[in-house]
Design an enzyme around this catalytic site. Structure first.
Site, mmCIF file in Angstrom:
data_model
loop_
_atom_site.group_PDB
_atom_site.id
_atom_site.type_symbol
_atom_site.label_atom_id
_atom_site.label_comp_id
_atom_site.label_asym_id
_atom_site.label_seq_id
_atom_site.Cartn_x
_atom_site.Cartn_y
_atom_site.Cartn_z
ATOM 1 N N LYS A 201 5.229 -5.541 3.032
ATOM 2 C CA LYS A 201 4.206 -6.308 3.732
ATOM 3 C C LYS A 201 4.478 -7.781 3.449
ATOM 4 C CE LYS A 201 2.084 -2.298 2.171
ATOM 5 N NZ LYS A 201 2.249 -1.451 3.307
ATOM 6 N N ASP B 172 -0.527 -8.197 -21.149
ATOM 7 C CA ASP B 172 -0.878 -9.236 -22.132
ATOM 8 C C ASP B 172 -1.437 -10.503 -21.491
ATOM 9 O OD1 ASP B 172 0.012 -7.507 -24.097
ATOM 10 O OD2 ASP B 172 1.998 -8.412 -24.246
ATOM 11 N N HIS C 230 -6.523 -0.310 -2.103
ATOM 12 C CA HIS C 230 -5.115 -0.230 -1.714
ATOM 13 C C HIS C 230 -4.229 -1.148 -2.562
ATOM 14 C CE1 HIS C 230 -1.837 -0.641 1.504
ATOM 15 N NE2 HIS C 230 -1.935 0.656 1.308
ATOM 16 N N HIS D 285 8.365 -0.198 3.738
ATOM 17 C CA HIS D 285 6.931 -0.261 3.464
ATOM 18 C C HIS D 285 6.494 -1.683 3.100
ATOM 19 C CE1 HIS D 285 3.235 1.029 1.087
ATOM 20 N NE2 HIS D 285 3.088 1.704 2.212
ATOM 21 N N LYS E 215 -1.977 -2.907 -5.600
ATOM 22 C CA LYS E 215 -0.923 -2.524 -6.532
ATOM 23 C C LYS E 215 -0.757 -3.673 -7.523
ATOM 24 C CE LYS E 215 0.410 -0.424 -2.459
ATOM 25 N NZ LYS E 215 -0.593 -0.189 -1.472
ATOM 26 N N ASP F 159 8.355 -20.895 8.509
ATOM 27 C CA ASP F 159 9.161 -22.114 8.414
ATOM 28 C C ASP F 159 10.097 -22.129 7.218
ATOM 29 O OD1 ASP F 159 7.770 -22.922 10.643
ATOM 30 O OD2 ASP F 159 6.358 -24.189 9.543
#
Length: 474
Positions: A394, A223, A216, A392, A218, A399
Site C-alpha cells: 500500500k 523499547d 487492520h 499486497h 501492522k 513527485d
C-alpha cells in the site's frame, strides 16, 4: 402465507430504507444499500444490519473505552519533551500535507529518524526478529493477521526467550483477521507470559457492533526506540508460496528515532481498548528518543473512532498537490469517485499518473470492482500496470519527494471501517528508492492498452458492472 411474506418483506425493507435515509453518510452508499435491500428479500436487510448501519452513533462508539481513545488522541497531540524534533515545512506542498495530518491524526512530522525499507518477506521478518532479539525492556506487537506457521513459531520462541530475560511482551491481534488463530495457540502464548488480547473480539453480545469494524494495523514497537509498520501480516505466505496466489509481495519499513513514539501512542491506545490497561500514563513506555538519522517522518492514523477519514484525506491531498508524478501501488484500488476524479484531473493536467496493481486477487469481487474503473482512467492517460504476482503493498509516491507506506488500502473499508496506520516519508533519498522500485516493476509488468482493454468481452464488462454496484460497500 404469501400475504404474510409480502407484509414481512415490506416492513423489513421499509425499516431498512428509513435507517439508510436517517443514518446514511454518502449518497452512493445509500443508493447501493437501498437497491440491495429491495432486490434481495430479507438477505439484503440482513446484510445491511450487519455491515451497513452507521454504528458510530450507536453502542460501540459510546463505550467508555472509546471515549478514552479520543481523549488519548486529543490530550497527547505532541510528545512530551519531543517538541525540538518537530519539523516545520516552509514550502506549500509539504506543509499542506503535514498540516492536514497534524490536524486530523494529531501526529506531527518528526526529524532525526532512520528509515530502512523492507521490500520482501525475508528482509522484513529478518529485521523484525533481529530487533526483537535485541529488545531490553518491552516488545509491543499488533497485527491484523497472526497465522499459524513458521513465522508465528519463530515469534513464540523469541518471546519465550525474551520473557525469561525480563522483557515485557504485549500482543494484539484482530479477532476476525486472525480467526484461524485457535484458542489453544493464544493460550500457548499466554502461558509463557505474553499479554495477548484480541482487538474488537467477535462475541455474541457485541457481534452487531464490532463485526464491520476491524483493526487492520501492522505495528511493532521495541523499547520505544525501534518501530515497524507497513503492509506485511504474520503469515507464511510472505516467505513461501503456500497460497494459490503464490508468494505474496509487500512493503514494510523499519523506523528508528523520535517518530517511533507516534507508533507507540497508537499501540497504547489500541491496547487500552483491548485490555483496559493504562500504559500511556507510564513514562517508561515513552522514552525520550534522540535523533539517529536525517529522515523526516509523520504517522497517519485513522479509524471508526476518528473525527475525520484521515487516510482518505491523506491520499486525496497527496494527489491534489502533486506537480509532476503520482505513483500508486495497491491491491484493492476501489477508492470511490472523489479520488478517481482527482486522478483524472491530474492526468488531464499533464501529471504522470501510474497505477500498479496485481493481475490476480484474493477477492474476485474486489478484482472486478477495481477493474471497473480502469477504462475511465485509461481514457485520460493514466498508466495502469498489472503485476503477475500478488503484491499486497500500500504505497503512494508523489513527485519523487513524498511517499506513504502503510496498511491503508484505496477502498472504503480502509477509509471508514478499519483502524489503519500509514507512515509519511519526507526524505528524497528514501523516496527515490521507493520510486525506483516502483519504476522497475512497471518496466517488467504488463501495461494495459486502452484500445484492447475497452474491447474486453461483454461477460467481463457485465461482471465489472455488477461488482461496481457493490464497490461503495467494500
Amino acid at each position: 402465507m404469501s400475504s404474510l411474506f409480502w407484509i414481512a418483506y415490506a416492513v423489513v425493507t421499509l425499516w431498512s430504507i428509513i435507517n439508510i435515509i436517517f443514518y446514511g453518510t454518502r449518497a452512493t452508499k445509500m443508493i447501493s444499500w437501498s437497491l440491495t435491500v429491495i432486490i434481495m428479500p430479507f438477505l439484503g436487510p440482513m446484510l445491511y444490519y450487519l455491515f451497513g448501519i452507521n454504528r458510530r452513533k450507536f453502542k460501540l462508539f459510546k463505550l467508555k473505552q472509546n471515549e478514552k481513545r479520543k481523549l488519548y488522541s486529543e490530550t497527547y497531540k505532541e510528545l512530551k519533551g519531543g517538541e525540538q524534533s518537530v519539523h516545520e515545512f516552509a514550502d506549500y506542498k509539504h506543509n499542506k500535507i503535514a498540516s492536514l495530518i497534524r490536524s486530523n491524526s494529531y501526529f506531527a512530522p518528526y526529524e532525526g529518524n532512520k528509515i530502512t525499507l523492507l521490500n520482501n518477506g525475508d528482509d522484513a521478518f529478518g529485521a523484525i526478529f533481529k530487533a526483537i532479539e535485541a529488545a531490553q525492556d518491552f516488545i509491543h506487537l499488533q497485527y491484523f493477521i497472526l497465522e499459524e506457521g513458521d513465522l508465528l513459531d519463530r515469534l513464540y520462541e523469541l518471546f519465550a526467550k525474551k520473557l525469561k530475560e525480563g522483557v515485557e511482551v504485549r500482543m494484539l491481534y484482530d479477532s476476525l483477521g486472525s480467526h484461524a488463530l485457535r484458542g489453544k495457540v493464544v493460550k500457548r502464548f499466554k502461558e509463557i507470559g505474553v499479554q495477548a488480547y484480541p482487538s474488537l473480539p467477535i462475541r455474541f453480545g457485541n457481534l452487531l457492533f464490532t463485526l464491520n469494524y476491524r483493526n487492520h494495523r501492522k505495528i511493532i514497537v521495541i523499547d520505544g526506540k525501534i518501530g515497524f509498520t507497513g503492509g506485511f501480516n504474520v503469515s507464511d505466505k510472505y516467505i513461501k508460496p503456500i497460497s494459490d496466489l503464490g508468494l505474496w509481495q509487500d512493503m514494510h519499513i523499519k523506523i528508528e528515532g523520535p517518530a517511533v513514539n507516534s507508533l507507540q501512542r497508537i499501540f497504547v491506545k489500541d491496547y487500552h481498548f483491548a485490555s483496559n490497561e493504562d500504559l500511556l500514563l507510564q513514562n517508561r513506555y515513552f522514552p525520550k528518543v534522540s535523533p539517529v538519522g536525517t529522515s523526516i517522518a509523520q504517522t497517519v492514523s485513522s479509524g471508526p473512532d476518528s473525527k475525520y477519514p484521515a487516510i482518505m484525506q491523506q491520499y486525496l491531498t497527496m494527489i491534489n498537490v502533486a506537480e509532476k508524478s503520482i505513483c500508486i501501488a495497491n491491491p484493492y484500488f476501489i477508492p470511490g469517485e472523489p479520488i478517481l476524479e482527482a486522478l483524472r484531473i491530474a492526468a488531464l493536467s499533464g501529471i504522470e499518473v501510474n497505477l500498479l496493481t496485481p493481475k490476480k486477487s484474493d477477492s474476485l469481487l474486489a478484482k472486478y470492482s477495481m477493474f471497473s474503473s480502469f477504462e475511465s482512467l485509461l481514457d485520460v492517460g493514466v498508466n495502469i500496470y498489472l503485476r503477475p504476482d500478488f503484491s499486497h503493498s500500500k504505497v503512494i509516491v508523489i513527485d519523487g519527494e513524498i511517499a506513504s507506506v502503510g496498511s491503508g488500502n484505496f477502498d472504503y473499508r480502509s477509509f471508514e471501517h478499519n483502524f489503519e496506520t500509514n507512515m509519511l516519508i519526507y526524505d528524497k533519498q528514501i523516496v527515490r528508492t521507493i520510486d525506483q522500485l516502483f519504476g522497475d516493476h512497471c518496466k517488467k509488468n504488463i501495461r494495459l492498452d486502452f484500445s484492447k482493454f475497452k474491447n474486453r468481452s461483454i461477460l467481463i464488462k457485465f461482471m465489472e458492472g455488477l461488482a461496481k454496484f457493490f464497490s461503495p460497500l467494500l
